[in-house]
Design a protein around this motif. Sequence first.
Motif, short mmCIF file in Angstrom:
data_model
loop_
_atom_site.label_atom_id
_atom_site.label_comp_id
_atom_site.label_asym_id
_atom_site.label_seq_id
_atom_site.Cartn_x
_atom_site.Cartn_y
_atom_site.Cartn_z
N TYR A 53 0.80 -1.23 0.00
CA TYR A 53 0.00 0.00 0.00
C TYR A 53 0.83 1.28 0.00
O TYR A 53 0.32 2.35 -0.32
CB TYR A 53 -0.94 0.03 1.21
N ILE A 71 -5.49 -3.68 11.73
CA ILE A 71 -4.68 -4.87 11.97
C ILE A 71 -3.60 -4.56 13.01
O ILE A 71 -3.33 -5.37 13.91
CB ILE A 71 -4.09 -5.38 10.64
N GLU A 74 -5.19 -4.48 16.58
CA GLU A 74 -5.43 -5.82 17.18
C GLU A 74 -4.10 -6.48 17.54
O GLU A 74 -4.00 -7.18 18.54
CB GLU A 74 -6.24 -6.71 16.22
N ALA A 95 -17.10 -10.00 18.87
CA ALA A 95 -17.63 -9.93 17.51
C ALA A 95 -18.39 -8.62 17.31
O ALA A 95 -18.31 -8.01 16.24
CB ALA A 95 -18.54 -11.12 17.24
N ARG A 98 -15.84 -5.80 16.95
CA ARG A 98 -15.20 -5.86 15.62
C ARG A 98 -16.16 -5.39 14.54
O ARG A 98 -15.76 -4.76 13.57
CB ARG A 98 -14.73 -7.29 15.34
N PHE A 99 -17.44 -5.72 14.71
CA PHE A 99 -18.44 -5.29 13.74
C PHE A 99 -18.45 -3.77 13.63
O PHE A 99 -18.43 -3.20 12.53
CB PHE A 99 -19.83 -5.80 14.14
N TRP A 100 -18.50 -3.09 14.77
CA TRP A 100 -18.57 -1.62 14.73
C TRP A 100 -17.24 -1.00 14.32
O TRP A 100 -17.21 0.05 13.68
CB TRP A 100 -19.12 -1.06 16.05
N GLN A 102 -15.35 -2.35 12.07
CA GLN A 102 -15.39 -2.50 10.62
C GLN A 102 -16.37 -1.51 10.01
O GLN A 102 -16.12 -0.98 8.94
CB GLN A 102 -15.80 -3.93 10.26
N PHE A 103 -17.46 -1.23 10.69
CA PHE A 103 -18.43 -0.24 10.22
C PHE A 103 -17.75 1.11 10.03
O PHE A 103 -17.96 1.81 9.03
CB PHE A 103 -19.60 -0.11 11.22
N GLN A 106 -15.77 0.86 6.89
CA GLN A 106 -16.56 0.63 5.66
C GLN A 106 -17.49 1.78 5.32
O GLN A 106 -17.84 1.98 4.17
CB GLN A 106 -17.39 -0.65 5.81
N LYS A 107 -17.93 2.54 6.36
CA LYS A 107 -18.90 3.62 6.12
C LYS A 107 -18.30 5.00 6.35
O LYS A 107 -18.43 5.90 5.53
CB LYS A 107 -20.12 3.45 7.04
N ILE A 136 -26.09 6.00 13.04
CA ILE A 136 -26.21 4.53 13.01
C ILE A 136 -25.20 3.92 13.98
O ILE A 136 -25.52 3.00 14.75
CB ILE A 136 -25.98 3.97 11.59
N TYR B 55 -26.49 -3.96 7.31
CA TYR B 55 -26.10 -4.23 5.94
C TYR B 55 -27.10 -5.07 5.15
O TYR B 55 -27.08 -5.07 3.93
CB TYR B 55 -24.74 -4.95 5.89
N ILE B 68 -24.24 -12.86 14.35
CA ILE B 68 -22.90 -12.33 14.11
C ILE B 68 -22.78 -12.10 12.61
O ILE B 68 -23.11 -12.99 11.80
CB ILE B 68 -21.82 -13.32 14.59
N GLU B 70 -20.66 -10.30 9.02
CA GLU B 70 -19.35 -10.08 8.37
C GLU B 70 -18.48 -11.33 8.46
O GLU B 70 -18.06 -11.75 9.55
CB GLU B 70 -18.59 -8.90 9.01
N ILE B 73 -15.36 -11.64 10.62
CA ILE B 73 -15.68 -11.59 12.05
C ILE B 73 -16.30 -12.92 12.48
O ILE B 73 -15.99 -13.44 13.55
CB ILE B 73 -16.63 -10.40 12.32
N TYR B 77 -14.98 -15.52 15.25
CA TYR B 77 -15.90 -15.92 16.34
C TYR B 77 -15.93 -17.44 16.47
O TYR B 77 -15.81 -17.98 17.57
CB TYR B 77 -17.30 -15.37 16.02
N ARG B 101 -4.32 -11.78 8.59
CA ARG B 101 -5.40 -10.79 8.48
C ARG B 101 -5.10 -9.80 7.37
O ARG B 101 -5.98 -9.40 6.62
CB ARG B 101 -5.56 -10.03 9.81
#
Lengths: 222, 231
Positions: A53, A71, A74, A95, A98-100, A102-103, A106-107, A136, B55, B68, B70, B73, B77, B101
Amino acid sequence: MEEVKEVKLHGYVKSGYSTMVHYALRLKGVCYEYVEEDLKNKSEELLSLNPVYKKVPVLVVDGRPIAESLIILEFVDEVWKDNNPFLPQDPYERAKVRFWAQFFYQKLVPGGYAIRNSEGEARKKAAEEFVDSLIILEEGLRKDLYTGVPFIHGERPGLLDVILSGSHSTFNYLGGLAGVKLLEKERMPILCSSLDAFVELDAIKSMAQDFKIPKPPAPSAA
Amino acid sequence: MAVSGDEVKLLGTWASPYAIRVKIALGLKGVSYEYLEQQLRENKSELLLKSNPVYKKVPVLIHKDQPICESAIIVQYIDEVWAGVGPAILPSDPYERAIARFWAVYIDDKWFPATIKIIKVKDEKEKAEAIEQSFAGLSLLEEAYKKSFKGKPFFGGDNIGYLDIAFGSFLGWVRAIEKISDIKLIDEAKFPLLAKWAERFGSVTTVKENIPKTDKVVEYYSKVLKALWNA
């Protein structure tokens, strides 16, 4: 992992991603060397550390480079796992965090570029969409994680607080471009509480004194 | 440790490489689950909309009624919940985890979008550019395999792991793209390590069970996607 000897962060003062890594290392109490990179004139060293990159931040630990801020965060959490864990223990809670996280990437990251790279009416619309994404995030955190105060993760800061605060200056900058305040305490109390509490942390307040790195911005205005 | 079927549900679509990742991970851990094929174009199910309101996409893993989302993720998990059952999916060393990763993100953000573009674009010049970009990515992965995973049958070592799953779940699509556009992507002459890895990966039982047949994917493209993309 065995005793780590040498930690070096290659970054850029205006990069929110760089700031995130600074914050992560400070929270973990890690001693590290910082190298400010000139992004208009990238060094041979940076190009060899991150050939894919060619960007900052890159964290080099005992000579081995890691790129991509999420990365790196973590990784830092796993290496220095005994100090201020950034993630909860429970797999389902992890989880959700990690979801948020990634949000955000991504957003909000593309949303920020949309503001920066547009003008006039298009920029106004991009700013509105950015705020929608923040809402959100706010509501998602309230539903999934909100433990009380003052950080997103509760009493102590975690991954999402680091990501959010690392981006604080960027939010201010984007808001300046768009002529609107993107972070509003009334609509985003969880996010604003996190930002305000973060700048008060001793590890963070003492940052600017140690070497040439971004000063944490002022607490989010009311 | 057998898990009762009604505790674990997977919402997916047969062609989705992201859903395939989850199926392979569950297969590696020997977890039984109820698979629910989803409609994504119209009539998204109540369960999908409720489980992934942000999403509205697949895959979604529902474990003990908790969703869960994505694929990356979900795979992590699964690795954490069923740690100690079957092989570990992510390596234990933090640096190796970061490398796995890193390449998984590269594949998702850069390589696969360029690769699928080969069959999405009509303009010949754009198609040629997409092919170049896909090759460039494969080159990087071939180098990475040589440098970071040398001598081992899989990216994960002796067993398939996180990066094998992340990359390998695209193989159904890769083969289909190769057939549709009449080019060899994972060419043994250009990418010998990846070509052999793909063969080994493809013969792992849980992979064989979950990667769709190339012809089925090609048919799906010809009958459904082509029209959709040209609209």
